[in-house]
Design an enzyme around this catalytic site. Structure first.
Site, short mmCIF file in Angstrom:
data_model
loop_
_atom_site.label_atom_id
_atom_site.label_comp_id
_atom_site.label_asym_id
_atom_site.label_seq_id
_atom_site.Cartn_x
_atom_site.Cartn_y
_atom_site.Cartn_z
CG HIS A 96 5.64 -8.00 -7.34
ND1 HIS A 96 5.86 -9.02 -6.44
CD2 HIS A 96 4.64 -7.25 -6.82
CE1 HIS A 96 5.02 -8.89 -5.42
NE2 HIS A 96 4.28 -7.82 -5.62
CD GLU A 168 4.45 -4.21 -3.66
OE1 GLU A 168 3.28 -4.29 -3.32
OE2 GLU A 168 4.99 -5.01 -4.44
#
Length: 252
Positions: A96, A168
């Site tokens: 992430h 993302e």
């Protein structure tokens, strides 16, 4: 190739075990059929045993938000992938942008973690995404492609096919800005094309690619209508039970 949609909520560092229990109790019996869509929650480490216990027997998949690439040893503060598997964890989120940025995780770290996750019988949700600067410079595809190739290096075709890759864009995470439908489709196709180049089209047709970045109940259907978007990794909109259930109520 029909790929089962996968909507996963990432709670980040939110909810204590009591709050986590209340959330799962509120959603567990209301989830759509697992034949239609896969639903998951990535819970903080201290909530995992609670979430797993309450979710047992439901259609809710449970993910950890990180792990280390060794199973045991002198690694103070780290989470063992072996223990995550032993308690019943299904997925582990790795790479992430917050982990890369705040905790200086490298592509090599993420690749090692992916291998450790598979070695322990779980599946990775591998995150990738570019900064606003990279996006505005027109280098998003090149940057994200390199992240994906590095994360998957040395995995088997079978492992890659079972992986989930979450695109993302960093500039859309928690900012209220979201990528356009065209941007999301273009970049999720970039991810799939990189997998095809590295592992073949058959593998690329199986891998599930999620979009993440200010996904909400109001816009999830537009992203899910994209041919190369197979799901979403959702932050803020996954924190409330009602909102999470609404995310699952899209028509693909």
């Amino acid at each position: 190739m029909s790929r089962k949609p996968f909507i996963a909520g990432n709670w980040k560092m939110n909810k204590n075990p009591e709050e986590a229990k209340a959330f799962v109790e509120a959603v567990a019996s209301k989830l759509p059929s697992s034949d239609l869509v896969e639903a998951g929650i990535a819970a903080p480490a201290l909530d995992l045993t609670t979430v797993l216990a309450v979710a047992k027997g439901s259609n809710l998949k449970v993910a950890a938000q990180n792990c280390y690439f060794e199973n045991a040893g002198a690694f103070t503060g780290e989470t063992s992938p072996q223990v995550l598997k032993e308690i019943g964890t299904d997925y582990v989120v790795i790479g992430h942008s917050e982990r890369r940025d705040y905790f200086h995780e490298t592509d090599e770290d993420i690749n090692k973690k992916a291998k450790a996750i598979f070695a322990n019988g779980m599946l990775p949700i591998i995150c990738c995404g570019e900064s606003l600067e990279t996006y505005e410079a027109g280098k998003a595809a090149e940057f994200v492609g390199a992240q994906v190739s590095a994360a998957l290096a040395g995995l088997t075709a079978e492992q890659v096919a079972a992986s989930v890759i979450a695109y993302e864009p960093i500039w859309a995470i928690g900012t209220g800005k979201s990528a356009s439908q065209d941007d999301a489709q273009k970049m999720c196709k970039v991810v799939r094309d990189v997998v095809a180049a590295d592992f073949g089209q058959e593998v690329a047709d199986k891998v599930r690619v999620q979009y993440g970045g200010s996904v909400k109940p109001e816009n999830v259907a537009s992203y899910m209508a994209c041919p190369d978007v197979d799901g979403a990794l959702v932050g803020g909109a996954s924190l409330e039970a009602e909102s999470f259930l609404a995310l699952l109520d899209f028509v693909k």
